[in-house]
Design an enzyme around this catalytic site. Sequence first.
Site, PDB file in Angstrom:
ATOM      1  N   SER A   1      39.831  41.783  45.306  1.00 16.61           N
ATOM      2  CA  SER A   1      40.806  40.566  44.706  1.00 16.61           C
ATOM      3  C   SER A   1      41.847  40.186  45.637  1.00 16.61           C
ATOM      4  O   SER A   1      42.514  40.876  46.387  1.00 16.61           O
ATOM      5  CB  SER A   1      41.602  40.997  43.471  1.00 16.61           C
ATOM      6  OG  SER A   1      42.440  40.030  43.036  1.00 16.61           O
ATOM      7  N   SER A   2      41.877  38.662  45.797  1.00 19.71           N
ATOM      8  CA  SER A   2      42.769  38.132  46.835  1.00 19.71           C
ATOM      9  C   SER A   2      44.403  38.413  46.093  1.00 19.71           C
ATOM     10  O   SER A   2      45.388  38.350  46.638  1.00 19.71           O
ATOM     11  CB  SER A   2      42.668  36.531  47.052  1.00 19.71           C
ATOM     12  OG  SER A   2      42.830  35.871  45.763  1.00 19.71           O
TER      13      SER A   2
ATOM     14  N   ASP B   1      36.518  31.065  40.337  1.00 19.46           N
ATOM     15  CA  ASP B   1      36.948  30.746  38.950  1.00 19.46           C
ATOM     16  C   ASP B   1      36.018  29.243  38.680  1.00 19.46           C
ATOM     17  O   ASP B   1      35.338  29.174  37.726  1.00 19.46           O
ATOM     18  CB  ASP B   1      38.437  30.065  38.632  1.00 19.46           C
ATOM     19  CG  ASP B   1      39.169  31.886  38.587  1.00 19.46           C
ATOM     20  OD1 ASP B   1      38.675  32.748  38.526  1.00 19.46           O
ATOM     21  OD2 ASP B   1      40.278  31.918  38.672  1.00 19.46           O
TER      22      ASP B   1
END
Length: 426
Positions: free
Chosen positions: A170-171, A314
């Site tokens: 995850s960034s 997303d």
Amino acid sequence: MNQLRLEPIEKVNGTINIPGSKSISNRALLLATLAEGTTTLTNLLDSDDIRYMLASLKQLGVNYRLTNNNTVCEVDGIAGVLNADTAQTLFLGNAGTAMRPLCAALTLGQGEFTLTGEPRMEERPIGDLVDSLRQLGADVSYLKNDGFPPLTINATGLSGGDVEIAGDLSSQFLTALLMVAPLAKGDVNIKIKGELVSKPYIDITLALMAQFGVNVTNNNYVSFEIKTGQRYISPGKLLVEGDASSASYFLAAGAIKGGEVKVTGVGKLSIQGDVKFADVLAQMGADIEWGDDYIIARGSKLNAVDLDMNHIPDAAMTIATAALFATGTTHIRNIYNWRIKETDRLAAMATELRKVGAIVDEGHDYISVTPPVKPHTANIDTYNDHRMAMCFSMLAFADCGITINEPECTSKTFPDYFTQFNALAN
């Protein structure tokens, strides 16, 4: 159980002004808090995730004033770090954009802080971030399962130094570390382990930090250098861009059943990587027009694509349902981090697409979608995931229509989504 029936829609036309970006809203609220001076944020997103951040900041003693239907927020910066004289417990729902940055920010000051959330939050990993904070001297302990919330921080400040952080999950972990690094007691040098996912989200973070006066040396996303002694200074006013992920549903609608759909609030000048969703639609055959702060999608015959969509995870979900209206099999690759979002989005997407007749191949980090000759109606489960509900609204463009279970889950980022969506059909 609440259900929403979407009857078949023949044509869409219209203009949609996209609500503020969730990613930018929560980052900007935290930076405005840490900054010197008062910051006025306009077009702030009014949604669950932002409310969790605002409630936590208020509990921590931050002063702010909300006006204009909660879309304008004037934040009095504390010009430093968050401290607490008594132990604080913060409930953050399922808001990753609040949990991760606050976890990092609360290590900077003095005090005891416990971060909790909904049951799904206890399944969303935070271990990579905590490991990196511990390398800088943070005292963080898990209350249930190692690597997952809830957790307690006994804050005494961050020391600075060299730190490694995994980039492949995850960034948001790197975003959290970057935002607190300037306020550590020494220089911070961050080295990325593995390939960094969702690089455009890091670009958002760096752009916002720069607006608040902090410089970061980015060595081609392999390492980052942050000098100590920098301060966040309020820019005075900051306009929150429209949410590019939310724009994806309306652009897809225009591509599938336009007419012409114009979204305003994002465009060529956007700092969000998810605007590149429009390029994917163009590759599928849609007619796309760009302005500085708008994008227009017009209907056309769509064809399948085979693409790595790691940079727009997303918005890529919208391609999975738009694929039902394209000729051929669409392959969406390098999207493992769908699995650690609000739900396991790869499994959920595959399950629900099969309900409407699609042939789906779900892999460890990819999904392939072959549309049925004619989609059939179904009751779509949303898994308390706002993006599942919004993605499957595309099935209103099939002759059968669709029923969305628990549609109110869109309150996480877009409370009046279905009102806006239906307005395009009228």
